[in-house]
Motif scaffolding. Sequence first.
Motif, PDB file in Angstrom:
ATOM      1  N   MET A  43      12.687 -30.356   9.659  1.00 48.76           N
ATOM      2  CA  MET A  43      13.951 -30.046   9.000  1.00 48.76           C
ATOM      3  C   MET A  43      14.584 -28.798   9.612  1.00 48.76           C
ATOM      4  SD  MET A  43      14.479 -32.377   6.811  1.00 48.76           S
ATOM      5  CE  MET A  43      15.864 -31.590   6.003  1.00 48.76           C
ATOM      6  N   PRO A  44      15.902 -28.795   9.818  1.00 48.45           N
ATOM      7  CA  PRO A  44      16.568 -27.573  10.267  1.00 48.45           C
ATOM      8  C   PRO A  44      16.480 -26.511   9.196  1.00 48.45           C
ATOM      9  CG  PRO A  44      18.183 -29.248   9.670  1.00 48.45           C
ATOM     10  CD  PRO A  44      16.846 -29.920   9.654  1.00 48.45           C
ATOM     11  N   PRO A  45      16.382 -25.229   9.560  1.00 52.11           N
ATOM     12  CA  PRO A  45      16.240 -24.161   8.558  1.00 52.11           C
ATOM     13  C   PRO A  45      17.302 -24.194   7.470  1.00 52.11           C
ATOM     14  CG  PRO A  45      15.846 -23.301  10.755  1.00 52.11           C
ATOM     15  CD  PRO A  45      16.318 -24.710  10.929  1.00 52.11           C
ATOM     16  N   ALA A  46      18.535 -24.566   7.819  1.00 55.86           N
ATOM     17  CA  ALA A  46      19.615 -24.562   6.836  1.00 55.86           C
ATOM     18  C   ALA A  46      19.385 -25.588   5.728  1.00 55.86           C
ATOM     19  CB  ALA A  46      20.948 -24.834   7.528  1.00 55.86           C
ATOM     20  N   SER A  47      18.618 -26.638   6.010  1.00 57.84           N
ATOM     21  CA  SER A  47      18.368 -27.691   5.023  1.00 57.84           C
ATOM     22  C   SER A  47      16.971 -27.600   4.416  1.00 57.84           C
ATOM     23  CB  SER A  47      18.544 -29.074   5.667  1.00 57.84           C
ATOM     24  OG  SER A  47      19.810 -29.202   6.273  1.00 57.84           O
ATOM     25  N   ALA A  48      16.204 -26.584   4.783  1.00 60.03           N
ATOM     26  CA  ALA A  48      14.803 -26.499   4.351  1.00 60.03           C
ATOM     27  C   ALA A  48      14.675 -26.342   2.843  1.00 60.03           C
ATOM     28  CB  ALA A  48      14.112 -25.338   5.065  1.00 60.03           C
ATOM     29  N   GLU A  49      15.516 -25.511   2.240  1.00 58.28           N
ATOM     30  CA  GLU A  49      15.404 -25.274   0.796  1.00 58.28           C
ATOM     31  C   GLU A  49      15.724 -26.538   0.008  1.00 58.28           C
ATOM     32  OE1 GLU A  49      16.892 -22.070  -2.615  1.00 58.28           O
ATOM     33  OE2 GLU A  49      17.623 -21.930  -0.554  1.00 58.28           O
ATOM     34  N   THR A  50      16.759 -27.265   0.414  1.00 55.21           N
ATOM     35  CA  THR A  50      17.112 -28.521  -0.264  1.00 55.21           C
ATOM     36  C   THR A  50      15.989 -29.535  -0.141  1.00 55.21           C
ATOM     37  OG1 THR A  50      19.458 -28.141   0.186  1.00 55.21           O
ATOM     38  CG2 THR A  50      18.799 -30.383  -0.390  1.00 55.21           C
ATOM     39  N   ALA A  51      15.419 -29.641   1.065  1.00 54.98           N
ATOM     40  CA  ALA A  51      14.329 -30.590   1.286  1.00 54.98           C
ATOM     41  C   ALA A  51      13.085 -30.206   0.482  1.00 54.98           C
ATOM     42  CB  ALA A  51      13.993 -30.650   2.772  1.00 54.98           C
ATOM     43  N   LEU A  52      12.789 -28.905   0.406  1.00 55.69           N
ATOM     44  CA  LEU A  52      11.623 -28.450  -0.345  1.00 55.69           C
ATOM     45  C   LEU A  52      11.785 -28.758  -1.831  1.00 55.69           C
ATOM     46  CD1 LEU A  52       8.940 -26.966  -0.551  1.00 55.69           C
ATOM     47  CD2 LEU A  52      10.208 -24.809  -0.670  1.00 55.69           C
ATOM     48  N   ASN A  53      12.964 -28.520  -2.385  1.00 53.60           N
ATOM     49  CA  ASN A  53      13.195 -28.821  -3.805  1.00 53.60           C
ATOM     50  C   ASN A  53      13.021 -30.311  -4.089  1.00 53.60           C
ATOM     51  OD1 ASN A  53      13.751 -26.150  -4.464  1.00 53.60           O
ATOM     52  ND2 ASN A  53      15.930 -26.357  -4.029  1.00 53.60           N
ATOM     53  N   ALA A  54      13.467 -31.151  -3.141  1.00 53.17           N
ATOM     54  CA  ALA A  54      13.299 -32.599  -3.312  1.00 53.17           C
ATOM     55  C   ALA A  54      11.821 -32.980  -3.289  1.00 53.17           C
ATOM     56  CB  ALA A  54      14.067 -33.342  -2.221  1.00 53.17           C
ATOM     57  N   LEU A  55      11.057 -32.370  -2.390  1.00 53.64           N
ATOM     58  CA  LEU A  55       9.627 -32.670  -2.312  1.00 53.64           C
ATOM     59  C   LEU A  55       8.882 -32.176  -3.551  1.00 53.64           C
ATOM     60  CD1 LEU A  55       8.878 -31.882   1.446  1.00 53.64           C
ATOM     61  CD2 LEU A  55       8.875 -34.120   0.340  1.00 53.64           C
ATOM     62  N   LEU A  56       9.305 -31.038  -4.082  1.00 54.38           N
ATOM     63  CA  LEU A  56       8.657 -30.511  -5.290  1.00 54.38           C
ATOM     64  C   LEU A  56       8.847 -31.450  -6.476  1.00 54.38           C
ATOM     65  CD1 LEU A  56       9.564 -26.717  -5.018  1.00 54.38           C
ATOM     66  CD2 LEU A  56       7.325 -27.749  -4.688  1.00 54.38           C
ATOM     67  N   SER A  57      10.004 -32.092  -6.533  1.00 61.13           N
ATOM     68  CA  SER A  57      10.245 -33.041  -7.627  1.00 61.13           C
ATOM     69  C   SER A  57       9.477 -34.341  -7.407  1.00 61.13           C
ATOM     70  CB  SER A  57      11.745 -33.322  -7.749  1.00 61.13           C
ATOM     71  OG  SER A  57      12.245 -33.942  -6.571  1.00 61.13           O
ATOM     72  N   LEU A  58       9.265 -34.716  -6.140  1.00 64.98           N
ATOM     73  CA  LEU A  58       8.523 -35.938  -5.840  1.00 64.98           C
ATOM     74  C   LEU A  58       7.012 -35.747  -5.914  1.00 64.98           C
ATOM     75  CD1 LEU A  58      10.568 -37.268  -2.780  1.00 64.98           C
ATOM     76  CD2 LEU A  58      10.494 -38.275  -5.058  1.00 64.98           C
ATOM     77  N   LEU A  59       6.548 -34.527  -5.562  1.00 63.57           N
ATOM     78  CA  LEU A  59       5.107 -34.237  -5.515  1.00 63.57           C
ATOM     79  C   LEU A  59       4.773 -33.033  -6.371  1.00 63.57           C
ATOM     80  CD1 LEU A  59       4.741 -34.597  -1.625  1.00 63.57           C
ATOM     81  CD2 LEU A  59       4.148 -36.339  -3.327  1.00 63.57           C
ATOM     82  N   PRO A  60       4.924 -33.130  -7.677  1.00 62.00           N
ATOM     83  CA  PRO A  60       4.667 -31.963  -8.540  1.00 62.00           C
ATOM     84  C   PRO A  60       3.222 -31.474  -8.478  1.00 62.00           C
ATOM     85  CG  PRO A  60       4.930 -33.968  -9.848  1.00 62.00           C
ATOM     86  CD  PRO A  60       5.332 -34.314  -8.452  1.00 62.00           C
ATOM     87  N   ASP A  61       2.286 -32.367  -8.173  1.00 63.13           N
ATOM     88  CA  ASP A  61       0.874 -31.962  -8.107  1.00 63.13           C
ATOM     89  C   ASP A  61       0.572 -31.102  -6.887  1.00 63.13           C
ATOM     90  OD1 ASP A  61       0.446 -33.392 -10.410  1.00 63.13           O
ATOM     91  OD2 ASP A  61      -0.261 -35.195  -9.373  1.00 63.13           O
ATOM     92  N   HIS A  62       1.457 -31.119  -5.912  1.00 62.86           N
ATOM     93  CA  HIS A  62       1.252 -30.337  -4.688  1.00 62.86           C
ATOM     94  C   HIS A  62       2.210 -29.140  -4.611  1.00 62.86           C
ATOM     95  CE1 HIS A  62      -1.491 -33.262  -2.861  1.00 62.86           C
ATOM     96  NE2 HIS A  62      -0.688 -34.203  -3.313  1.00 62.86           N
ATOM     97  N   SER A  63       2.753 -28.742  -5.750  1.00 60.43           N
ATOM     98  CA  SER A  63       3.754 -27.662  -5.765  1.00 60.43           C
ATOM     99  C   SER A  63       3.222 -26.369  -5.177  1.00 60.43           C
ATOM    100  CB  SER A  63       4.247 -27.429  -7.198  1.00 60.43           C
ATOM    101  OG  SER A  63       4.916 -28.566  -7.691  1.00 60.43           O
ATOM    102  N   LEU A  64       2.017 -25.979  -5.564  1.00 60.43           N
ATOM    103  CA  LEU A  64       1.454 -24.715  -5.086  1.00 60.43           C
ATOM    104  C   LEU A  64       1.226 -24.754  -3.575  1.00 60.43           C
ATOM    105  CD1 LEU A  64      -1.125 -23.849  -7.914  1.00 60.43           C
ATOM    106  CD2 LEU A  64       1.116 -22.815  -7.495  1.00 60.43           C
ATOM    107  N   ASP A  65       0.724 -25.878  -3.077  1.00 58.87           N
ATOM    108  CA  ASP A  65       0.485 -25.997  -1.640  1.00 58.87           C
ATOM    109  C   ASP A  65       1.793 -25.953  -0.866  1.00 58.87           C
ATOM    110  OD1 ASP A  65      -2.256 -26.212  -1.960  1.00 58.87           O
ATOM    111  OD2 ASP A  65      -2.187 -28.389  -2.204  1.00 58.87           O
ATOM    112  N   LEU A  66       2.809 -26.636  -1.362  1.00 56.81           N
ATOM    113  CA  LEU A  66       4.097 -26.657  -0.673  1.00 56.81           C
ATOM    114  C   LEU A  66       4.734 -25.264  -0.650  1.00 56.81           C
ATOM    115  CD1 LEU A  66       5.601 -29.999  -2.034  1.00 56.81           C
ATOM    116  CD2 LEU A  66       5.047 -29.492   0.346  1.00 56.81           C
ATOM    117  N   LEU A  67       4.715 -24.580  -1.788  1.00 55.97           N
ATOM    118  CA  LEU A  67       5.342 -23.271  -1.877  1.00 55.97           C
ATOM    119  C   LEU A  67       4.630 -22.236  -1.013  1.00 55.97           C
ATOM    120  CD1 LEU A  67       6.116 -23.145  -5.711  1.00 55.97           C
ATOM    121  CD2 LEU A  67       7.778 -23.331  -3.847  1.00 55.97           C
TER     122      LEU A  67
END
Length: 252
Positions: free
Chosen positions: A11-35
């Motif tokens: 992902m380009p840096p400018a879109s990283a935050e949007t992509a991360l928020n989408a992944l957090l909603s899709l993978l709530p069990d992996h929130s700590l690892d993603l963050l």
Amino acid sequence: MEAAMDLMRRMPPASAETALNALLSLLPDHSLDLLSQVDLPLQVCMDKENMKEYILCEYNRDADSYRSPWTNKYDPPLEDGTVPSEEMRNLEIEANEVFSVYRDQYYEGGISSVYIWEDEDNGFIACFLIKKDGQGTRGYMQIGSWDAIHVIQVGPEEEGAAHYCLNSTVMLSLTTDNKQSGTFNLSGSIRRQMSMTLAVADGHLVNMGKMIEEMEGKLRNSLDQVYFGKTREMVCTLRPPPEVLNMRLPDS
């Protein structure tokens, strides 16, 4: 999780935050690892007490407040916020002063912050951050940004030496605007790791500074080869410069 990390690396840096928020909603069990594993473009805040800017990140955050490296206070105020010990705080103050000089010499401006805290293995962890934004200052560049994150884990001293493990991430984004080539955007990130065991006779700060300086040189070379080199090769293949086209024309 592996697929999510593979996606974030592309992902380009400018879109990283949007992509991360989408992944957090899709993978709530992996929130700590993603963050903890995903690096986002750095944000900046102003220390209102001494009117100096500092960089926000997960390493100076407690709840919804961020600690300033200049005053050691949280904003918004936090009564029981985590702060480094007196020894670590003194090293943090010195590191911020030295790293500010390094930033001015290598980046000709920008903002830097250093945060240091103890770990559970009788050592400590240091985070060195640099953010540099620019607008139309050189060549055809319209806007650009450089975010560098260096996290060093320092082990306990043994027989006059210590083990240093450095993890570095650089996020680059730039946009050019030219009548001949039009608008062009290039962005991406790169991550590298380095481990060394060094004598501490000259102090931890000297050792960490040398490692960061060496790592940044390697990262710049990698960016030049991977991003700029490949992009130049592709563009010149698809749209050869006029001088190349003229060389290919048959003699009349």
